[in-house]
Design an enzyme around this catalytic site. Structure first.
Site, PDB file in Angstrom:
ATOM      1  N   THR A 350     -13.737 -11.443   7.494  1.00 49.73           N
ATOM      2  CA  THR A 350     -13.710 -12.703   8.225  1.00 49.73           C
ATOM      3  C   THR A 350     -13.106 -12.471   9.603  1.00 49.73           C
ATOM      4  O   THR A 350     -12.121 -11.753   9.739  1.00 49.73           O
ATOM      5  CB  THR A 350     -12.911 -13.780   7.452  1.00 49.73           C
ATOM      6  N   HIS A 402      -3.051  -8.513  -6.235  1.00 51.20           N
ATOM      7  CA  HIS A 402      -2.028  -7.547  -6.654  1.00 51.20           C
ATOM      8  C   HIS A 402      -2.152  -7.192  -8.140  1.00 51.20           C
ATOM      9  O   HIS A 402      -1.540  -6.221  -8.602  1.00 51.20           O
ATOM     10  CB  HIS A 402      -0.638  -8.117  -6.362  1.00 51.20           C
TER      11      HIS A 402
END
Length: 431
Positions: A350, A402
């Site tokens: 992006t 994560h």
């Protein structure tokens, strides 16, 4: 016999839509193939055409209604002839919105109610009704409030809606503190200390289906992933110089300019090959490693953000990537993106820099576990070989899940992207 106009199959995983607009009206004659209605999905807009000729007998779902695949939108009377149809209605004119600033009004003298007497013999109204805005007058009538008891804060002492609302709040507190003189005094002081303000118009707009879906998925991304972001900065000098040296030849050969994003697509793929868990997804208790590289490109559209996909980006040249991106942007702006353009994707890029963003935290696009955020190129002083020089610098951000990607891998991934951008010759070694 009536022909039903139904919601068609709209592609993989698209089960619901919202009626965006009807192009035909009830009683209007339609031919086979005429576009009757447009449906808005969370990905693309779909036009539904007439499967038979006749008069549009009934519209069952109006604009703004939510529908599912197979639902009946309306019916066509195929036995009706064109002469039996109602004349085509003129296109609806945009509804004129009232001006934001309210016109002030003062009741005519003969329309002003006579003062009502209280038990103590005093009038409950002043001899002349105060000036008030239309909204304030209407609110006072609805709440059975005497405008004469309200101190106006508008121009020339006019009573505004905010004044009436403050009065009602004060009265509510007075009622709750009845019999408590000190508390009543505190309420009066609080009201008098409130700074005056004028009317504040508001407007309610129904969220589009795409915006509702974006909101839902952003919350899902936040709540269903262990998202973390790491940052770095990239010296864009080498890429900028390379583009400057080769731009004319590149345009002459390929018919398109060499941009910045294609370098980051190549760099991201190089880093994904070194850190494959960022090109994977979690399915239950399994990790799905993907050995292909479908790179999503986040593009801001008027209806909301979309993420079309560059298929097999690792097999494309710089020119092919630039052409692919240009085609996706044109499709996005013209509303021609297909379900296939938006399906899948293994990693997303992006570029908030096109809007002037200096730094941001991109949000994951599940089930992907990584997204690379690009930002504005800004000339900043940096230390190079012990000297302070001005260089075109860009902050880059990597958000990652994560649960699957450790911090060390994320940092090293971003360092690898930095290395490839700052030394484009390394792309030759990457193949």
């Amino acid at each position: 016999m009536a022909i039903e106009v139904t919601v068609p199959e709209m592609g993989e995983s698209v089960l619901e839509a919202t009626v965006s607009q009807w192009f035909k009206k009830e009683g209007e004659y339609v031919n086979v193939g005429d576009v009757l209605v447009e449906l808005e999905t969370d990905k693309v807009n779909v036009e539904v055409g007439a499967k038979g000729a006749g008069v549009l007998q009934q519209i069952k779902v109006q604009k703004g209604g939510d529908v599912k695949v197979g639902d009946v939108l309306g019916t066509i009377d195929e036995k009706a002839t064109q002469s039996q149809s109602a004349p085509a209605a003129e296109p609806e004119k945009a509804e004129e919105k009232p001006p934001v600033q309210e016109q002030m009004q003062q009741p005519a003298a003969e329309e002003q109610p006579k003062p009502a007497a209280r038990e103590d013999g005093h009038s409950t109204r002043p001899k002349e009704a105060p000036l008030a805005t239309p909204v304030a007058s209407r609110l006072a009538r609805d709440k059975d409030v005497d405008l004469g008891e309200i101190q106006g804060t508008g121009s020339e002492g006019r009573v505004t809606r905010a004044d009436v609302e403050k009065y009602l709040q004060a009265q509510d507190k007075v009622d709750r503190t009845a019999g408590q003189p000190q508390a009543l005094a505190d309420v009066q002081n609080e009201v008098s200390a409130t700074p005056p303000s004028g009317d504040r118009p508001e407007e309610r707009i129904r969220m589009s289906r795409r915006r509702r879906t974006i909101a839902t998925r952003l919350l899902e991304a936040k709540n269903s992933t262990a998202m973390l972001t790491t940052f770095n900065e990239v010296d864009m000098t080498s890429v900028m110089n390379l583009r400057k040296r080769t731009q004319d030849q590149f345009v002459a050969k390929h018919g398109i300019k060499l941009g910045i994003v294609s370098f980051f697509v190549k760099a991201a793929i190089g880093a994904l090959k070194d850190f494959p868990y960022l090109n994977a997804e979690i399915q239950g208790e399994e990790i799905v490693l993907k050995h292909y590289y479908d790179i999503g490109m986040a593009i801001g559209a008027e209806e909301g953000l979309v993420v079309p996909v560059i298929r097999d980006a690792d097999r494309l040249s710089f020119a092919e990537i630039e052409k692919y991106i240009k085609e996706l942007v044109i499709k996005t702006q013209s509303g021609k993106l297909s379900i296939e353009d938006l399906r899948g994707g293994t990693f997303t890029i992006t570029n908030g820099g096109v809007f002037g963003s200096l730094m941001s935290t991109p949000i994951l696009n599940p089930p992907q576990v990584g997204i690379l955020g690009l930002h504005k190129i800004d000339n900043r002083p940096v230390a190079v070989d012990g000297q302070v020089v001005i260089r075109p610098m860009m902050y880059v951000a990597l958000s990652y899940d994560h649960r699957l990607v450790d911090g060390r891998e994320a940092v090293q991934f971003l360092v690898r992207v930095k290395e490839l951008i700052e030394d484009p010759a390394l792309f030759l070694l990457e193949g």
